[in-house]
Design a protein around this motif. Structure first.
Motif, short mmCIF file in Angstrom:
data_model
loop_
_atom_site.label_atom_id
_atom_site.label_comp_id
_atom_site.label_asym_id
_atom_site.label_seq_id
_atom_site.Cartn_x
_atom_site.Cartn_y
_atom_site.Cartn_z
N LYS A 57 45.86 31.84 41.00
CA LYS A 57 44.54 31.74 41.54
C LYS A 57 43.53 32.59 40.70
O LYS A 57 43.65 33.82 40.47
CB LYS A 57 44.53 31.94 42.94
N ASP A 97 38.32 30.11 41.07
CA ASP A 97 39.02 29.53 42.34
C ASP A 97 38.70 30.18 43.59
O ASP A 97 38.56 29.48 44.48
CB ASP A 97 40.45 29.45 41.99
N GLY A 104 35.20 29.16 44.13
CA GLY A 104 35.03 27.72 44.38
C GLY A 104 33.89 27.45 43.45
O GLY A 104 32.99 26.38 43.65
#
Length: 186
Positions: A2, A6, A9
């Motif tokens: 991640k 991410d 977002g």
């Protein structure tokens, strides 16, 4: 794996404004003082969000982060705390307190750093010896010259003595003479 993008977002080409907007929205949902359900998972999530925001809003840090994402080896080194940036910056975030000296010399015990240090040190010593060693050898061979005047009363060279009556009377010319020929006053 991640990424910070991410976590917030946002896309990789997101602007600072988009990153700040996403951070505000997520921090209201996860901040321990603001969120309704302040669990330990929310605290950890908020810390990840804050770290992602810190890195992505700083131009320099973001460039480094993007470069490390492209180079998996560099990314692994950063993840495991090796390298200058990690040592210099991790103190406040992970409870360590690295000093300035540790940031530069903390990894000096590694074999490659020892070899590098020896190479640089020996090279520097050789350059200094070559540059100044020849001058020192030349100076050692030449006698040390000092200012002196010839005193006809003693028939010797003496250091200048403006308080000496003979010196005052004669007002002699000062010469540079090898030190061993100059009489030293007791």
């Amino acid at each position: 794996m991640k990424t910070h993008y991410d976590t917030l977002g946002v896309p990789k080409h997101a602007t600072k404004k988009e990153i700040k907007s996403a951070f505000r929205k997520l921090s209201l949902e996860t901040h321990p003082d603001v969120a309704a359900n302040a669990s330990t998972s929310n605290v950890k999530r908020f810390q990840q969000i804050a770290e992602a925001h810190r890195v992505l809003t700083n131009e320099t840090e973001r460039r480094i982060y993007d470069a490390e994402m492209m180079d998996p080896i560099r990314s692994e080194l950063r993840k495991h705390g090796r390298g200058f940036r990690r040592h210099a910056a991790q103190g406040a975030t992970e409870g360590q307190h690295p000093s300035f000296m540790h940031a530069f010399f903390g990894g000096m015990g590694r074999p490659r750093n020892i070899a590098l240090g020896l190479t640089v040190g020996i090279g520097t010593m050789m350059a200094l010896q070559y540059t100044f060693g020849r001058k020192l050898e030349k100076m050692a061979k030449e006698p040390l010259m000092v200012e002196a005047w010839f005193n006809p009363a003693t028939q010797q060279y003496e250091p200048p003595a403006p308080w000496d009556p003979t010196y005052k009377k004669l007002k002699p010319q000062i010469e540079y003479v090898p030190r061993q020929y100059v009489r030293q006053h007791d």
